[in-house]
Design a protein around this motif. Structure first.
Motif, PDB file in Angstrom:
ATOM      1  N   GLN A  36      39.710  44.172  60.238  1.00  0.00           N
ATOM      2  CA  GLN A  36      38.463  43.991  60.963  1.00  0.00           C
ATOM      3  C   GLN A  36      37.346  43.513  60.042  1.00  0.00           C
ATOM      4  O   GLN A  36      37.349  43.785  58.826  1.00  0.00           O
ATOM      5  N   GLU A  37      36.384  42.818  60.629  1.00  0.00           N
ATOM      6  CA  GLU A  37      35.305  42.214  59.859  1.00  0.00           C
ATOM      7  C   GLU A  37      34.535  43.233  59.016  1.00  0.00           C
ATOM      8  O   GLU A  37      34.096  42.938  57.905  1.00  0.00           O
ATOM      9  N   THR A  38      34.374  44.446  59.521  1.00  0.00           N
ATOM     10  CA  THR A  38      33.562  45.438  58.817  1.00  0.00           C
ATOM     11  C   THR A  38      34.060  45.727  57.416  1.00  0.00           C
ATOM     12  O   THR A  38      33.270  46.028  56.522  1.00  0.00           O
ATOM     13  N   TYR A  39      35.381  45.613  57.219  1.00  0.00           N
ATOM     14  CA  TYR A  39      35.941  45.952  55.914  1.00  0.00           C
ATOM     15  C   TYR A  39      35.756  44.848  54.876  1.00  0.00           C
ATOM     16  O   TYR A  39      36.057  45.044  53.701  1.00  0.00           O
ATOM     17  N   MET A  40      35.252  43.706  55.304  1.00  0.00           N
ATOM     18  CA  MET A  40      34.994  42.621  54.378  1.00  0.00           C
ATOM     19  C   MET A  40      33.515  42.515  54.015  1.00  0.00           C
ATOM     20  O   MET A  40      33.116  41.626  53.267  1.00  0.00           O
ATOM     21  N   GLU A  41      32.703  43.422  54.538  1.00  0.00           N
ATOM     22  CA  GLU A  41      31.270  43.408  54.248  1.00  0.00           C
ATOM     23  C   GLU A  41      30.972  44.086  52.920  1.00  0.00           C
ATOM     24  O   GLU A  41      31.687  45.002  52.497  1.00  0.00           O
ATOM     25  N   ASP A  42      29.895  43.652  52.266  1.00  0.00           N
ATOM     26  CA  ASP A  42      29.459  44.296  51.032  1.00  0.00           C
ATOM     27  C   ASP A  42      29.076  45.744  51.299  1.00  0.00           C
ATOM     28  O   ASP A  42      28.680  46.115  52.415  1.00  0.00           O
ATOM     29  N   LYS A  43      29.196  46.557  50.255  1.00  0.00           N
ATOM     30  CA  LYS A  43      28.826  47.965  50.365  1.00  0.00           C
ATOM     31  C   LYS A  43      27.309  48.137  50.248  1.00  0.00           C
ATOM     32  O   LYS A  43      26.559  47.169  50.118  1.00  0.00           O
ATOM     33  N   ASP A  44      26.858  49.375  50.282  1.00  0.00           N
ATOM     34  CA  ASP A  44      25.423  49.666  50.323  1.00  0.00           C
ATOM     35  C   ASP A  44      24.687  49.306  49.040  1.00  0.00           C
ATOM     36  O   ASP A  44      23.482  49.046  49.063  1.00  0.00           O
ATOM     37  N   THR A  45      25.399  49.298  47.918  1.00  0.00           N
ATOM     38  CA  THR A  45      24.761  48.985  46.638  1.00  0.00           C
ATOM     39  C   THR A  45      25.585  47.937  45.896  1.00  0.00           C
ATOM     40  O   THR A  45      26.807  47.837  46.108  1.00  0.00           O
ATOM     41  N   PRO A  46      24.950  47.164  45.009  1.00  0.00           N
ATOM     42  CA  PRO A  46      25.711  46.192  44.216  1.00  0.00           C
ATOM     43  C   PRO A  46      26.795  46.852  43.376  1.00  0.00           C
ATOM     44  O   PRO A  46      27.870  46.273  43.184  1.00  0.00           O
ATOM     45  N   GLU A  47      26.522  48.060  42.900  1.00  0.00           N
ATOM     46  CA  GLU A  47      27.497  48.772  42.068  1.00  0.00           C
ATOM     47  C   GLU A  47      28.743  49.119  42.870  1.00  0.00           C
ATOM     48  O   GLU A  47      29.881  48.981  42.397  1.00  0.00           O
ATOM     49  N   GLU A  48      28.531  49.568  44.110  1.00  0.00           N
ATOM     50  CA  GLU A  48      29.673  49.932  44.947  1.00  0.00           C
ATOM     51  C   GLU A  48      30.449  48.695  45.391  1.00  0.00           C
ATOM     52  O   GLU A  48      31.680  48.699  45.450  1.00  0.00           O
ATOM     53  N   THR A  49      29.735  47.620  45.662  1.00  0.00           N
ATOM     54  CA  THR A  49      30.405  46.364  46.003  1.00  0.00           C
ATOM     55  C   THR A  49      31.272  45.886  44.845  1.00  0.00           C
ATOM     56  O   THR A  49      32.409  45.450  45.043  1.00  0.00           O
ATOM     57  N   ALA A  50      30.750  46.012  43.632  1.00  0.00           N
ATOM     58  CA  ALA A  50      31.514  45.607  42.454  1.00  0.00           C
ATOM     59  C   ALA A  50      32.763  46.473  42.281  1.00  0.00           C
ATOM     60  O   ALA A  50      33.819  45.984  41.877  1.00  0.00           O
ATOM     61  N   GLY A 104      31.760  60.686  54.349  1.00  0.00           N
ATOM     62  CA  GLY A 104      32.589  60.090  53.315  1.00  0.00           C
ATOM     63  C   GLY A 104      33.142  58.752  53.762  1.00  0.00           C
ATOM     64  O   GLY A 104      32.701  58.174  54.766  1.00  0.00           O
ATOM     65  N   PHE A 105      34.134  58.235  53.036  1.00  0.00           N
ATOM     66  CA  PHE A 105      34.650  56.893  53.301  1.00  0.00           C
ATOM     67  C   PHE A 105      35.178  56.741  54.719  1.00  0.00           C
ATOM     68  O   PHE A 105      34.987  55.709  55.361  1.00  0.00           O
ATOM     69  N   ASN A 106      35.870  57.750  55.234  1.00  0.00           N
ATOM     70  CA  ASN A 106      36.487  57.631  56.551  1.00  0.00           C
ATOM     71  C   ASN A 106      35.491  57.657  57.699  1.00  0.00           C
ATOM     72  O   ASN A 106      35.848  57.328  58.833  1.00  0.00           O
ATOM     73  N   TYR A 107      34.247  58.075  57.446  1.00  0.00           N
ATOM     74  CA  TYR A 107      33.254  58.103  58.516  1.00  0.00           C
ATOM     75  C   TYR A 107      33.019  56.675  59.008  1.00  0.00           C
ATOM     76  O   TYR A 107      32.722  55.774  58.231  1.00  0.00           O
ATOM     77  N   LEU A 108      33.180  56.491  60.303  1.00  0.00           N
ATOM     78  CA  LEU A 108      33.007  55.149  60.847  1.00  0.00           C
ATOM     79  C   LEU A 108      32.501  55.236  62.282  1.00  0.00           C
ATOM     80  O   LEU A 108      33.190  55.746  63.165  1.00  0.00           O
ATOM     81  N   LEU A 109      31.294  54.759  62.484  1.00  0.00           N
ATOM     82  CA  LEU A 109      30.717  54.666  63.821  1.00  0.00           C
ATOM     83  C   LEU A 109      30.734  53.191  64.210  1.00  0.00           C
ATOM     84  O   LEU A 109      29.889  52.417  63.764  1.00  0.00           O
ATOM     85  N   LEU A 110      31.689  52.809  65.010  1.00  0.00           N
ATOM     86  CA  LEU A 110      31.934  51.397  65.286  1.00  0.00           C
ATOM     87  C   LEU A 110      32.196  51.208  66.779  1.00  0.00           C
ATOM     88  O   LEU A 110      33.352  51.173  67.223  1.00  0.00           O
ATOM     89  N   PRO A 111      31.154  51.098  67.594  1.00  0.00           N
ATOM     90  CA  PRO A 111      31.344  50.850  69.023  1.00  0.00           C
ATOM     91  C   PRO A 111      32.197  49.599  69.256  1.00  0.00           C
ATOM     92  O   PRO A 111      32.095  48.617  68.519  1.00  0.00           O
TER      93      PRO A 111
END
Length: 222
Positions: A36-50, A104-111
């Motif tokens: 799904q598209e959501t998993y290809m999005e950048d994370k909340d911070t540049p450090e986490e995206t890296a 945590g990571f598994n939390y996902l609110l995705l209508p």
């Protein structure tokens, strides 16, 4: 290394090689899990995206192109292509399973209708291909997928998608418990790290499924 000898856990280190696999397109389905598209999005911070960059690289260079090829090959052979995606029916997500409500990571609110919850556009469903919406890790638990597969006469399921050590593994176990033959295409799957990916494949291989590469699974068809 052949699929018959790769990904051996302690339990199966000395087991005999499995028999050749033959797949009948009429009784085989491909299940594409949570791409799904959501998993290809950048994370909340540049450090986490890296920190996640190796995952993004594997997805873009390997998993998405390989799934596109696998889906095309299955469509050409008349294999039923089914998609599963995480999504909730209620905007506030109160219909989600507990695992998706925990912090945590598994939390996902995705209508279900949000754009970022849709299947990645490069491999989007076509025509009347089925999409299963799930609020659980396993694509069988809490959905009608089990009934759908049985109604269509499916006996074997090819699995691909993310995350190898979470929704893919959970789905594979559920399918095995329902006595489906299961094949997991290793180079069409990804976990957050290759260590997690390979470790989970070692665990599920030979007892719940057979782990193979894309080129190998295409040779299984009658």
């Amino acid at each position: 290394m052949s699929w018959k000898t790769a990904h051996r856990s302690f339990y199966y280190a000395n087991a005999e090689e499995p028999e050749d696999i033959r797949l009948d397109p009429k009784t085989t389905a491909l299940l594409v899990i949570d791409l799904q598209e959501t998993y290809m999005e950048d994370k909340d911070t540049p450090e986490e995206t890296a920190r996640w960059q190796p995952f993004y690289d594997r997805m873009r260079k390997t998993v998405i192109p390989n799934n596109a090829r696998l889906i095309a090959e299955c469509r050409a052979r008349g294999v039923e292509v089914i998609f599963a995606r995480i999504a909730c029916m209620k905007l506030d997500g109160r219909d989600r399973s507990l695992s998706q409500k925990k912090p945590g990571f598994n939390y996902l609110l995705l209508p279900k209708d949000r754009p970022d919850g849709q299947v990645i556009k490069e491999i989007a469903p076509q025509d009347d291909e089925i999409t299963i919406i799930k609020t659980t890790d396993s694509a069988l638990t809490g959905t009608n997928l089990r009934l759908v597969l049985h109604n269509m006469g499916i006996k074997d399921v090819i699995c691909s998608g993310i995350f190898t050590d979470q929704c893919v593994a959970s789905t594979v176990r559920s399918l095995a418990d329902e006595s489906f033959g299961v094949v997991v295409v290793e180079d069409c799957c990804a976990a957050a790290t290759m260590e997690l990916h390979n470790h989970e494949l070692d665990i599920i291989n030979m007892i719940y499924c057979h782990v193979v590469h894309l080129d190998e699974v295409l040779e299984f068809f009658d």
